[in-house]
Design a protein around this motif. Structure first.
Motif, PDB file in Angstrom:
ATOM      1  N   VAL A  67      71.334  20.077  41.942  1.00  0.00           N
ATOM      2  CA  VAL A  67      72.111  21.110  41.773  1.00  0.00           C
ATOM      3  C   VAL A  67      73.079  21.424  42.965  1.00  0.00           C
ATOM      4  N   ARG A  68      72.423  21.128  44.203  1.00  0.00           N
ATOM      5  CA  ARG A  68      73.209  21.197  45.342  1.00  0.00           C
ATOM      6  C   ARG A  68      74.674  21.020  45.558  1.00  0.00           C
ATOM      7  N   PRO A  69      75.114  20.002  45.059  1.00  0.00           N
ATOM      8  CA  PRO A  69      76.450  19.646  45.028  1.00  0.00           C
ATOM      9  C   PRO A  69      77.282  20.725  44.136  1.00  0.00           C
ATOM     10  N   TRP A  70      76.518  21.095  43.163  1.00  0.00           N
ATOM     11  CA  TRP A  70      77.216  21.991  42.375  1.00  0.00           C
ATOM     12  C   TRP A  70      77.582  23.415  43.145  1.00  0.00           C
ATOM     13  N   VAL A  71      76.717  23.725  43.948  1.00  0.00           N
ATOM     14  CA  VAL A  71      76.672  24.899  44.786  1.00  0.00           C
ATOM     15  C   VAL A  71      77.662  24.810  45.633  1.00  0.00           C
ATOM     16  N   GLU A  72      77.701  23.556  46.184  1.00  0.00           N
ATOM     17  CA  GLU A  72      78.807  23.429  47.244  1.00  0.00           C
ATOM     18  C   GLU A  72      80.322  23.671  46.685  1.00  0.00           C
ATOM     19  N   LEU A  73      80.219  23.098  45.516  1.00  0.00           N
ATOM     20  CA  LEU A  73      81.723  22.765  44.759  1.00  0.00           C
ATOM     21  C   LEU A  73      81.997  24.242  44.134  1.00  0.00           C
ATOM     22  N   LEU A  74      81.276  24.919  43.538  1.00  0.00           N
ATOM     23  CA  LEU A  74      81.555  26.027  42.863  1.00  0.00           C
ATOM     24  C   LEU A  74      80.924  27.333  43.596  1.00  0.00           C
ATOM     25  N   GLY A  75      80.017  27.499  44.450  1.00  0.00           N
ATOM     26  CA  GLY A  75      79.594  28.629  45.214  1.00  0.00           C
ATOM     27  C   GLY A  75      78.305  29.189  44.383  1.00  0.00           C
ATOM     28  N   GLU A  76      77.381  29.499  45.133  1.00  0.00           N
ATOM     29  CA  GLU A  76      76.098  29.833  44.677  1.00  0.00           C
ATOM     30  C   GLU A  76      76.267  31.021  43.497  1.00  0.00           C
ATOM     31  N   ARG A  77      77.647  31.994  43.719  1.00  0.00           N
ATOM     32  CA  ARG A  77      77.550  32.901  42.768  1.00  0.00           C
ATOM     33  C   ARG A  77      77.852  32.432  41.388  1.00  0.00           C
ATOM     34  N   ASP A  92      84.961  25.269  31.952  1.00  0.00           N
ATOM     35  CA  ASP A  92      85.930  24.934  33.126  1.00  0.00           C
ATOM     36  C   ASP A  92      84.704  24.622  34.219  1.00  0.00           C
ATOM     37  N   ARG A  93      83.778  25.543  34.341  1.00  0.00           N
ATOM     38  CA  ARG A  93      82.574  24.995  35.422  1.00  0.00           C
ATOM     39  C   ARG A  93      82.098  23.686  35.198  1.00  0.00           C
ATOM     40  N   LEU A  94      81.757  23.304  34.032  1.00  0.00           N
ATOM     41  CA  LEU A  94      81.024  22.153  33.576  1.00  0.00           C
ATOM     42  C   LEU A  94      82.080  21.183  33.902  1.00  0.00           C
ATOM     43  N   MET A 112      69.711  28.313  46.881  1.00  0.00           N
ATOM     44  CA  MET A 112      69.220  28.290  45.607  1.00  0.00           C
ATOM     45  C   MET A 112      67.914  27.983  45.444  1.00  0.00           C
ATOM     46  N   GLN A 113      66.804  28.733  45.044  1.00  0.00           N
ATOM     47  CA  GLN A 113      65.546  28.364  44.890  1.00  0.00           C
ATOM     48  C   GLN A 113      65.284  27.287  44.185  1.00  0.00           C
ATOM     49  N   ASN A 114      64.141  26.637  44.330  1.00  0.00           N
ATOM     50  CA  ASN A 114      63.561  25.529  43.389  1.00  0.00           C
ATOM     51  C   ASN A 114      63.638  25.995  41.810  1.00  0.00           C
ATOM     52  N   SER A 115      62.821  27.148  41.987  1.00  0.00           N
ATOM     53  CA  SER A 115      62.662  27.745  40.706  1.00  0.00           C
ATOM     54  C   SER A 115      63.826  28.004  39.676  1.00  0.00           C
ATOM     55  N   GLU A 116      64.814  28.297  40.511  1.00  0.00           N
ATOM     56  CA  GLU A 116      66.241  28.663  39.860  1.00  0.00           C
ATOM     57  C   GLU A 116      66.889  27.573  39.229  1.00  0.00           C
TER      58      GLU A 116
END
Lengths: 148, 148
Positions: A116-126, B133-135, B1-5
């Motif tokens: 999921v990390r690349p998604w966070v980098e791309l979209l932001g954690e929020r 859009d996000r996906l 982001m936490q592992n569980s999330e």
DNA sequence: AGCAGGTAGTCAAGCAGCTTGACCATCTAT
DNA sequence: ATAGATGGTCAAGCTGCTTGACTACCTGCT
């Protein structure tokens, strides 16, 4: 919403799901848990809370109980789970994770976080949290049908 | 982001993807296109633009070309596609959709729109578009690996 | 031009994971 | 107490995929 938009959404969702599955699987293998398939992971999530019977597992996976039983054979043979007598029903057997099974579950969580990390980098954690919340609201509680 | 999330996000995504696949499949069947599996749908999306060779299809589906060839046999036998000689390469054959194949593709789009409708009712059209859009921004272009 | 190696496609055999069918042990309701 | 439902396993069979081997054709190098 137009049909083409719905199709684009579906295609994106399935592509992301496919890649995510692959990445988690690879991550779990890279952490030393081999000979497992994604279906085993789905089984683990059902077993984790407090164990489950073969029949419950079959419902969760959307397969026959024979197939579920065979899958349990595999993960038992590989040391990820064990069959215990069911406390309230002498017909049933409670399948529970072993310590190795828990370790594998934690590895899967780490792999998921990594995927999921690349998604966070791309979209932001929020934004990723927003994505998660939306998905959780529309996620069904029914069986996970991995066969497509 | 936490592992569980991350795990919760993954689980939700896979559950939604599984249900969506099932609903589209059911919707296509309900419209009279029988004997098809979801994998055929993934093939159609690759064939639609202007046809594809067996090898291209194999890459897109993430399977061997033998498996792809066999899948093409099926959809040709059922009248959804046909093999034509390739314009620039005498070794290759261009697999293109027939009119029935196009009709099936349109049925799949309708089924997708139908499957997505409850999400629109729950989240609102604006939110679903945001989800799409996000996906689409994190969707890979690689092979669709349906085998999990 | 001619040859070597790579690529497109098919045929054949084998395998893994699932299904259906049959069966026994045990639970549950009457 | 008994009839029917339920949990689980054994056995056989099917389907979709894989690996391996082969032919036809393309491409690049000499």
């Amino acid at each position: 919403m137009q049909n083409s938009e719905a199709m684009a959404l579906s295609a994106a969702l399935l592509a992301v799901a496919g890649e995510l599955t692959q990445r988690i699987h690879d991550g779990v293998e890279a952490r030393g848990f081999e000979g497992l398939r994604p279906a085993h992971g789905f089984a683990f999530t059902r077993l984790a809370p407090g164990g489950a019977t073969v029949t419950e597992l079959a419902v969760h996976l959307g397969v026959t109980k024979q197939a579920a039983s065979q899958l349990v054979d595999e993960i038992v043979r590989k040391g990820y789970a064990e069959r215990r007598p069911h406390p309230h029903d002498a017909r049933a057997r409670l399948v529970v994770l072993t310590e190795q099974g828990w370790a594998c579950t934690r590895a899967a969580e780490e792999a998921a976080a990594e995927a999921v990390r690349p998604w966070v980098e791309l979209l932001g954690e929020r934004e990723v949290r927003a994505l998660r919340d939306r998905l959780m609201r529309i996620a069904p509680s029914g069986p996970i049908k991995p066969n497509w």
